[in-house]
Design an enzyme around this catalytic site. Structure first.
Site, PDB file in Angstrom:
ATOM      1  N   THR A  12       8.057  -4.375  -3.796  1.00  0.00           N
ATOM      2  CA  THR A  12       7.131  -3.067  -4.075  1.00  0.00           C
ATOM      3  C   THR A  12       7.446  -2.183  -2.782  1.00  0.00           C
ATOM      4  O   THR A  12       7.672  -2.522  -1.730  1.00  0.00           O
ATOM      5  CB  THR A  12       5.709  -3.398  -4.336  1.00  0.00           C
ATOM      6  OG1 THR A  12       5.178  -3.487  -3.101  1.00  0.00           O
ATOM      7  CG2 THR A  12       5.142  -4.430  -4.987  1.00  0.00           C
ATOM      8  N   GLY A  13       7.512  -0.847  -3.323  1.00  0.00           N
ATOM      9  CA  GLY A  13       7.834   0.253  -2.192  1.00  0.00           C
ATOM     10  C   GLY A  13       9.328  -0.027  -1.750  1.00  0.00           C
ATOM     11  O   GLY A  13       9.680   0.006  -0.724  1.00  0.00           O
ATOM     12  N   ALA A  14      10.239  -0.298  -2.830  1.00  0.00           N
ATOM     13  CA  ALA A  14      11.646  -0.714  -2.301  1.00  0.00           C
ATOM     14  C   ALA A  14      12.752   0.541  -2.464  1.00  0.00           C
ATOM     15  O   ALA A  14      13.708   0.055  -1.962  1.00  0.00           O
ATOM     16  CB  ALA A  14      12.124  -1.797  -3.219  1.00  0.00           C
ATOM     17  N   SER A  16      12.438   3.040  -0.047  1.00  0.00           N
ATOM     18  CA  SER A  16      12.741   3.649   1.455  1.00  0.00           C
ATOM     19  C   SER A  16      12.158   2.858   2.168  1.00  0.00           C
ATOM     20  O   SER A  16      11.339   1.761   1.970  1.00  0.00           O
ATOM     21  CB  SER A  16      12.309   5.137   1.470  1.00  0.00           C
ATOM     22  OG  SER A  16      10.816   4.956   1.018  1.00  0.00           O
ATOM     23  N   GLY A  17      12.399   3.130   3.607  1.00  0.00           N
ATOM     24  CA  GLY A  17      11.804   2.594   4.629  1.00  0.00           C
ATOM     25  C   GLY A  17      12.070   1.176   4.666  1.00  0.00           C
ATOM     26  O   GLY A  17      13.166   0.491   4.473  1.00  0.00           O
ATOM     27  N   TYR A 168      -7.168   4.168   6.452  1.00  0.00           N
ATOM     28  CA  TYR A 168      -6.140   3.480   6.585  1.00  0.00           C
ATOM     29  C   TYR A 168      -6.322   2.077   7.006  1.00  0.00           C
ATOM     30  O   TYR A 168      -6.056   1.110   6.496  1.00  0.00           O
ATOM     31  CB  TYR A 168      -4.764   4.406   7.218  1.00  0.00           C
ATOM     32  CG  TYR A 168      -3.602   3.555   7.170  1.00  0.00           C
ATOM     33  CD1 TYR A 168      -2.735   3.567   6.111  1.00  0.00           C
ATOM     34  CD2 TYR A 168      -3.247   2.921   8.360  1.00  0.00           C
ATOM     35  CE1 TYR A 168      -1.700   2.785   5.929  1.00  0.00           C
ATOM     36  CE2 TYR A 168      -1.962   2.039   8.328  1.00  0.00           C
ATOM     37  CZ  TYR A 168      -1.114   2.041   7.178  1.00  0.00           C
ATOM     38  OH  TYR A 168      -0.097   1.323   7.172  1.00  0.00           O
TER      39      TYR A 168
END
Length: 284
Positions: A12-14, A16-17, A168
């Site tokens: 997941t969140g693939a 960027s970064g 956070y």
């Protein structure tokens, strides 16, 4: 699990970064990738770049907005309908908000909604498939920022007392408590659950916040590691035989770290689990 060749791996969140870097490296090691991304254009670009870099044509793209529980349910349903196994789930998507935001659809404070409830809901929706695919691994990207958090999860929306870093940190503490409780529940199933700290990574994370983008990030960038370094522990926990069968750990630079007592509180982990079930509408 001695390798990743032919194993189904969801990241997941693939787009960027560290998620993007980890996904490409996992594909190079033979994994059959499912990229979970929010933005269609960026997700498609990441898929095409990974296919070109690895000489592959089987990288899949699954669209999902982790600020929306309906979107998470839709994405999970699409994957489950494929009848494919899932050997590794890398929960990497995340957000940092300097100012309080509430998810439009669910009315939840966005940092907690994305960083913790997103992990919790997606993992639980896919859990039966993951267990059926054992040996399998669940890897949660947490952070040393958990040290700034607290376990007052009964007030998830933080109305009237929002602090960006503290909120956070609380979401990252939740990642660690979720990891330990899920590891406990999955003991003996053939599925391991571990968490990691990627380090301070000089990527675009948090760039949606003007103050961070203009002032803080330029000052911190010289001290940060690149995305390749930041992704090392994710890659390690997803595929290394060295951690086969090891569960409930917290890693940095591919080495297990000790946690503060607040992140080892089993009673708090169980309370958080019950709250998360209620906030996501999962059956108890």
């Amino acid at each position: 699990m001695s390798g990743l060749e032919g194993r189904s791996v969801m990241v997941t969140g693939a787009s960027s970064g560290i998620g993007r870097v980890a996904a490409e490296e996992l594909a190079k090691r033979g994994a059959r990738l499912i990229l979970v991304c929010r933005d269609p254009a960026r997700g498609s670009a990441a898929r095409d770049e990974i296919c070109a870099a690895c000489g592959r044509d089987d990288v899949e793209l699954l669209l999902c907005d982790f600020a929306s529980q309906a979107s998470i349910r839709k994405a999970a349903g699409e994957f489950l309908a494929s009848q494919r196994p899932l050997h590794v789930l890398l929960n990497n998507a995340g957000v940092f908000n300097a100012k309080r935001r509430v998810s439009a659809e669910d009315g939840l404070e966005e940092t907690f909604a994305v960083n913790h409830l997103g992990y919790f809901l997606l993992t639980n929706l896919l859990l039966e498939r993951i267990v059926a695919s054992a040996p399998a691994r669940i890897v949660n990207v947490a952070s040393e920022a958990y040290r700034f958090g607290d376990s007052e999860f009964e007030d998830p929306n933080r109305e009237g007392r929002y602090r960006g870093m503290r909120t956070y940190g609380r979401s990252k503490l939740a990642n660690l408590l979720f990891t330990s409780e899920l590891a406990r529940r999955l003991e003996g199933s053939g599925v391991t659950v571990n968490a990691l700290h990627p380090g301070f990574v000089a990527t675009g994370f948090g760039a949606n916040n003007k103050l961070l983008r203009r002032f803080v990030q330029p000052l911190m960038r010289p001290f940060g590691r690149n995305a390749e370094r930041g992704a090392e522990s994710s890659i390690y926990l997803c595929g290394s035989p060295e951690v086969e069968g090891r569960s409930g750990g917290y890693y940095y630079d591919c080495k297990e770290l000790a946690l503060l007592p607040v992140a080892q509180d089993s009673a708090a982990a169980q309370r958080l689990w019950t709250l998360s079930e209620r906030l996501t509408g999962l059956p108890r």
